[in-house]
Write a protein that holds these residues in place. Structure first.
Motif, PDB file in Angstrom:
ATOM      1  N   GLN A   1       0.808  -1.222   0.000  1.00 56.88           N
ATOM      2  CA  GLN A   1       0.000   0.000   0.000  1.00 56.88           C
ATOM      3  C   GLN A   1       0.839   1.270   0.000  1.00 56.88           C
ATOM      4  N   ARG A   2       2.160   1.126  -0.142  1.00 54.57           N
ATOM      5  CA  ARG A   2       3.025   2.307  -0.185  1.00 54.57           C
ATOM      6  C   ARG A   2       3.799   2.335  -1.501  1.00 54.57           C
TER       7      ARG A   2
ATOM      8  N   ILE B   1       7.625 -10.099   1.984  1.00 51.93           N
ATOM      9  CA  ILE B   1       8.274  -8.821   1.697  1.00 51.93           C
ATOM     10  C   ILE B   1       8.508  -8.673   0.193  1.00 51.93           C
ATOM     11  N   SER B   2       8.955  -9.741  -0.450  1.00 49.42           N
ATOM     12  CA  SER B   2       9.178  -9.701  -1.900  1.00 49.42           C
ATOM     13  C   SER B   2       7.869  -9.435  -2.650  1.00 49.42           C
ATOM     14  N   ALA B   3       6.797 -10.112  -2.218  1.00 45.28           N
ATOM     15  CA  ALA B   3       5.491  -9.908  -2.860  1.00 45.28           C
ATOM     16  C   ALA B   3       4.990  -8.489  -2.625  1.00 45.28           C
ATOM     17  N   GLY B   4       5.225  -7.950  -1.428  1.00 45.31           N
ATOM     18  CA  GLY B   4       4.823  -6.577  -1.137  1.00 45.31           C
ATOM     19  C   GLY B   4       5.562  -5.570  -1.990  1.00 45.31           C
ATOM     20  N   PHE B   5       6.883  -5.781  -2.160  1.00 47.12           N
ATOM     21  CA  PHE B   5       7.670  -4.915  -3.032  1.00 47.12           C
ATOM     22  C   PHE B   5       7.148  -4.980  -4.472  1.00 47.12           C
ATOM     23  N   LEU B   6       6.848  -6.185  -4.933  1.00 45.50           N
ATOM     24  CA  LEU B   6       6.367  -6.358  -6.307  1.00 45.50           C
ATOM     25  C   LEU B   6       5.018  -5.674  -6.503  1.00 45.50           C
ATOM     26  N   ALA B   7       4.115  -5.838  -5.528  1.00 44.52           N
ATOM     27  CA  ALA B   7       2.800  -5.204  -5.623  1.00 44.52           C
ATOM     28  C   ALA B   7       2.930  -3.685  -5.635  1.00 44.52           C
TER      29      ALA B   7
ATOM     30  N   LEU C   1       5.643  -1.996  -6.665  1.00 46.01           N
ATOM     31  CA  LEU C   1       6.293  -1.623  -7.923  1.00 46.01           C
ATOM     32  C   LEU C   1       5.291  -1.602  -9.076  1.00 46.01           C
ATOM     33  N   LEU C   2       4.384  -2.593  -9.104  1.00 44.17           N
ATOM     34  CA  LEU C   2       3.399  -2.692 -10.188  1.00 44.17           C
ATOM     35  C   LEU C   2       2.133  -1.890  -9.910  1.00 44.17           C
ATOM     36  N   GLU C   3       2.090  -1.268  -8.690  1.00 37.35           N
ATOM     37  CA  GLU C   3       0.936  -0.467  -8.273  1.00 37.35           C
ATOM     38  C   GLU C   3      -0.360  -1.274  -8.337  1.00 37.35           C
ATOM     39  N   LEU C   4      -0.284  -2.500  -7.832  1.00 39.54           N
ATOM     40  CA  LEU C   4      -1.461  -3.369  -7.827  1.00 39.54           C
ATOM     41  C   LEU C   4      -2.436  -2.948  -6.735  1.00 39.54           C
ATOM     42  N   THR C   5      -3.705  -3.093  -6.987  1.00 43.71           N
ATOM     43  CA  THR C   5      -4.749  -2.823  -6.008  1.00 43.71           C
ATOM     44  C   THR C   5      -5.240  -4.145  -5.434  1.00 43.71           C
ATOM     45  N   ILE C   6      -5.109  -4.311  -4.148  1.00 44.47           N
ATOM     46  CA  ILE C   6      -5.532  -5.556  -3.494  1.00 44.47           C
ATOM     47  C   ILE C   6      -7.041  -5.523  -3.298  1.00 44.47           C
ATOM     48  N   PRO C   7      -7.771  -6.563  -3.705  1.00 44.46           N
ATOM     49  CA  PRO C   7      -9.234  -6.586  -3.526  1.00 44.46           C
ATOM     50  C   PRO C   7      -9.629  -6.394  -2.066  1.00 44.46           C
ATOM     51  N   THR C   8     -10.739  -5.703  -1.845  1.00 39.25           N
ATOM     52  CA  THR C   8     -11.178  -5.377  -0.478  1.00 39.25           C
ATOM     53  C   THR C   8     -11.354  -6.604   0.412  1.00 39.25           C
TER      54      THR C   8
ATOM     55  N   ALA D   1      -9.769  -9.382   0.354  1.00 40.61           N
ATOM     56  CA  ALA D   1      -8.423  -9.850   0.715  1.00 40.61           C
ATOM     57  C   ALA D   1      -7.787  -8.930   1.735  1.00 40.61           C
ATOM     58  N   VAL D   2      -7.975  -7.622   1.581  1.00 43.86           N
ATOM     59  CA  VAL D   2      -7.431  -6.654   2.536  1.00 43.86           C
ATOM     60  C   VAL D   2      -8.019  -6.880   3.918  1.00 43.86           C
ATOM     61  N   LYS D   3      -9.334  -7.122   3.986  1.00 43.80           N
ATOM     62  CA  LYS D   3      -9.983  -7.341   5.285  1.00 43.80           C
ATOM     63  C   LYS D   3      -9.486  -8.638   5.931  1.00 43.80           C
ATOM     64  N   ALA D   4      -9.293  -9.666   5.120  1.00 38.82           N
ATOM     65  CA  ALA D   4      -8.763 -10.927   5.666  1.00 38.82           C
ATOM     66  C   ALA D   4      -7.352 -10.728   6.199  1.00 38.82           C
ATOM     67  N   ILE D   5      -6.541  -9.971   5.459  1.00 36.00           N
ATOM     68  CA  ILE D   5      -5.174  -9.687   5.898  1.00 36.00           C
ATOM     69  C   ILE D   5      -5.200  -8.875   7.185  1.00 36.00           C
ATOM     70  N   ASP D   6      -6.137  -7.918   7.295  1.00 35.00           N
ATOM     71  CA  ASP D   6      -6.260  -7.120   8.512  1.00 35.00           C
ATOM     72  C   ASP D   6      -6.560  -7.997   9.725  1.00 35.00           C
ATOM     73  N   LEU D   7      -7.454  -8.969   9.538  1.00 40.89           N
ATOM     74  CA  LEU D   7      -7.807  -9.860  10.648  1.00 40.89           C
ATOM     75  C   LEU D   7      -6.595 -10.671  11.112  1.00 40.89           C
ATOM     76  N   LEU D   8      -5.768 -11.082  10.163  1.00 44.15           N
ATOM     77  CA  LEU D   8      -4.543 -11.791  10.527  1.00 44.15           C
ATOM     78  C   LEU D   8      -3.543 -10.853  11.192  1.00 44.15           C
ATOM     79  N   SER D   9      -3.391  -9.661  10.644  1.00 42.83           N
ATOM     80  CA  SER D   9      -2.369  -8.735  11.110  1.00 42.83           C
ATOM     81  C   SER D   9      -2.582  -8.306  12.556  1.00 42.83           C
ATOM     82  N   VAL D  10      -3.841  -8.108  12.935  1.00 41.05           N
ATOM     83  CA  VAL D  10      -4.126  -7.561  14.252  1.00 41.05           C
ATOM     84  C   VAL D  10      -3.668  -8.500  15.376  1.00 41.05           C
TER      85      VAL D  10
END
Length: 320
Positions: free
Chosen positions: A54-55, A176-182, A184-191, A193-202
């Protein structure tokens, strides 16, 4: 000082909870290992991937920071390993393990929760850079050196190649590699998937600290007092001091990045340090160093945050 204690005290309360839970028999060593695997293989990779993806690539690819943290870690490692080898007259393999203990931080399980409290969400990006330095530069060199010294006939270069191959399968490195690639390619992560990742991250920070305490509860304490003291001093004093020096030598690094670099450097060594020691008959030394370093670090981390804030070295990072 009370503001600083408000940061460090909850961290060590959770470590103490993990330690007490294992000691009381509420959780077994197997349970703690399972929680640790969950954090390393799912929760933290999810958080790091989301943060990096996201950066912008310009924001996360900070070569000055990478150089400074690598330089500081190498200085600390070389200094303590050379002292152990030539002043304390320890065997070459023991000196390498002492250097590892004095320069490799528990950046994920302990450093990240503290850094998040000090500088906020940007800490995840900075810690991802630290993980790159540790896993792709410092750790391969140290493990290859230990393997070549600990196993007769094992060459340094073949050992280094084997270790790199294993590290490239590490979930953190993949995330980390996948995050860098995303990014670099300015990919938009589907909502979804983002919510699922948030649940894991917390879940990552709290469970990680609990796992640190649980691992301490099953670490056998023993070893030579002098070597343990040397490792503790190197990890809690020399390593962060070397990183401060490196930050001064590499100008142009933002205050938040400076803050996290020192915070990661001043936390105890990685929790799997005794496992590396076990491979070469030094489990007791490494376990004792891990326990003592973690206990002493409650005071040292607090003092580092206070001293850096008072000196104004990290002005703008929330420590002043």
């Amino acid at each position: 000082m009370l503001d600083i204690l408000a940061i460090t005290t909850p961290v060590f309360i959770l470590i103490g909870a993990g330690f007490g839970a294992v000691r009381a028999g509420l959780f077994s060593s197997t349970d703690v290992r399972a929680m640790g695997r969950f954090v390393i293989q799912f929760a933290l990779p999810a958080m790091l991937f989301k943060t990096l993806s996201q950066r912008s690539i310009g924001e996360i690819m900070n070569l000055r920071f990478l150089l400074a943290y690598l330089l500081g870690s190498l200085l600390a490692c070389a200094a303590v390993a050379l002292f152990a080898r030539y002043a304390a007259r320890r065997a070459p393999l023991t000196a390498v393990l002492i250097g590892m203990g004095g320069s490799m931080s528990n950046s994920i399980f302990l450093g990240l929760p503290i850094a998040l409290q000090v500088v906020g969400p940007v800490a995840s990006v900075i810690v991802a850079l630290v993980v790159m330095v540790e896993n792709l530069m410092m750790l391969p060199l140290l493990l290859a050196a230990a393997e070549s010294l600990g196993k007769p006939g094992a060459g340094l270069l073949p050992a280094l190649l084997r270790i790199f191959e294993r590290l490239l399968k590490n979930p953190l490195v993949i995330a980390i590699s996948a995050g860098f690639l995303a990014s670099l390619l300015e990919l938009t992560i589907p909502t979804p998937a983002v919510k699922a990742i948030d649940l894991l991250s917390v879940t990552s920070a709290g469970v990680a600290l609990f796992v640190v305490g649980g691992n301490l509860a099953r670490a056998p304490v023993g070893g030579m007092l002098g070597d343990v003291g040397l490792i503790v001093f190197a990890k809690l004093v020399l390593h962060p001091a070397a990183v401060v020096l490196a930050l001064l030598l590499v100008p142009g690094i933002e205050p938040a990045y400076q803050a996290v670099a020192v915070l990661i450097a001043c936390v105890p060594m990685m929790s799997i340090y005794p496992i590396f020691g076990q491979q070469y008959g030094q489990e007791n030394l490494c376990s004792a160093a891990l326990v003592v370093t973690t206990v002493v670090s409650f005071a040292s981390i607090t003092l580092w945050i206070w001293a850096l804030g008072r000196a104004g070295l990290l002005a703008g990072a929330g420590l002043g």
